[in-house]
Design a protein around this motif. Structure first.
Motif, mmCIF file in Angstrom:
data_model
loop_
_atom_site.group_PDB
_atom_site.id
_atom_site.type_symbol
_atom_site.label_atom_id
_atom_site.label_comp_id
_atom_site.label_asym_id
_atom_site.label_seq_id
_atom_site.Cartn_x
_atom_site.Cartn_y
_atom_site.Cartn_z
ATOM 1 N N HIS A 70 -4.151 20.744 19.134
ATOM 2 C CA HIS A 70 -2.945 21.362 19.692
ATOM 3 C C HIS A 70 -1.843 21.435 18.636
ATOM 4 N N ALA A 73 -2.534 24.253 16.203
ATOM 5 C CA ALA A 73 -2.199 25.575 16.746
ATOM 6 C C ALA A 73 -0.699 25.840 16.651
ATOM 7 N N ASP A 77 1.194 28.573 14.080
ATOM 8 C CA ASP A 77 2.096 29.574 14.642
ATOM 9 C C ASP A 77 3.414 29.588 13.863
ATOM 10 N N SER A 133 -7.163 28.295 21.437
ATOM 11 C CA SER A 133 -5.733 28.534 21.211
ATOM 12 C C SER A 133 -5.439 28.795 19.741
ATOM 13 N N ILE A 134 -6.112 28.064 18.855
ATOM 14 C CA ILE A 134 -5.950 28.287 17.413
ATOM 15 C C ILE A 134 -6.381 29.702 17.036
ATOM 16 N N THR A 137 -3.882 32.262 18.356
ATOM 17 C CA THR A 137 -2.660 32.255 17.554
ATOM 18 C C THR A 137 -2.826 33.129 16.317
#
Length: 205
Positions: A70, A73, A77, A133-134, A137
């Motif tokens: 997390h 990610a 960003d 999520s990575i 992004t």
């Protein structure tokens, strides 16, 4: 932007300073001993803590790894946002974004161990969601840059935005994996940028 290490983004994170220390120590163990060397016992020894002190911040080794994902990610960003100016040449935007990502991984290779280790937490829904999520992004930042290059006839329109993104991400995933399994024995920034320029040669109009 040139170098963008963890210390430069820590003021922006929601993770506590103690959790960051644990993540740092986890990263050191992962880099030196791999996934198998990461245990709460080894982590406590590295930090000169008691095991109970670690458990006050994380419930398990798996939870630390998921939090690292997390954190990665969110950090990527921030790096992508700061990589370039909107006034830059569209091709330069892509070059700078990828370069800054490579510099970050070179400075923090333990994240490559977490992301590019086959079988690591593969049965964990939370870990898979974090890795997804990575990926999202990166796609979020690549998509407008690819579209801009196509709109000014710099990149071919024979391939869709999605196809070019998959090409870029596939090549870099392979290169990062090779870098990890080699024990980080080559310059990922130099080789990664070379691969990017090769791809640009293929997709230029």
């Amino acid at each position: 932007m040139s170098e963008y290490s963890l210390t430069k983004i820590r003021m922006q994170t929601k993770i506590t300073s103690r959790q960051l220390e644990i993540i740092d120590a986890t990263g050191k163990i992962l880099t030196e001993s791999g996934v198998n060397g990461l245990t709460i016992k080894n982590l406590a020894k590295e930090m000169q803590f008691s095991e109970s002190a670690i458990y006050r911040h994380f419930n398990s080794k798996n939870e630390i790894i998921i939090e690292m994902l997390h954190y990665l990610a969110e950090t990527l960003d921030d790096i992508y946002i700061a990589s370039y100016s909107h006034d830059d040449n569209p091709e330069d935007k892509l070059l700078q974004l990828i370069n800054d990502k490579l510099v970050f991984f070179k400075e923090n290779p333990h994240f490559a161990v977490v992301v590019f280790s086959d079988g690591l937490l593969e049965d964990s829904l939370k870990a898979n969601e974090a890795i997804h999520s990575i990926m999202m992004t990166k796609q979020k930042h690549l998509r407008p840059i690819i579209a801009e290059n196509q709109s000014v006839d710099n990149f071919t329109n024979d391939l869709s935005e999605e196809e070019i993104i998959h090409l870029l991400m596939g090549v870099f995933r392979l290169q990062m994996f090779k870098w990890r399994i080699s024990g980080f024995d080559f310059d990922i920034v130099e080789i990664g940028n070379k691969r990017l320029k090769n791809i640009i040669t293929l997709i230029k109009k």
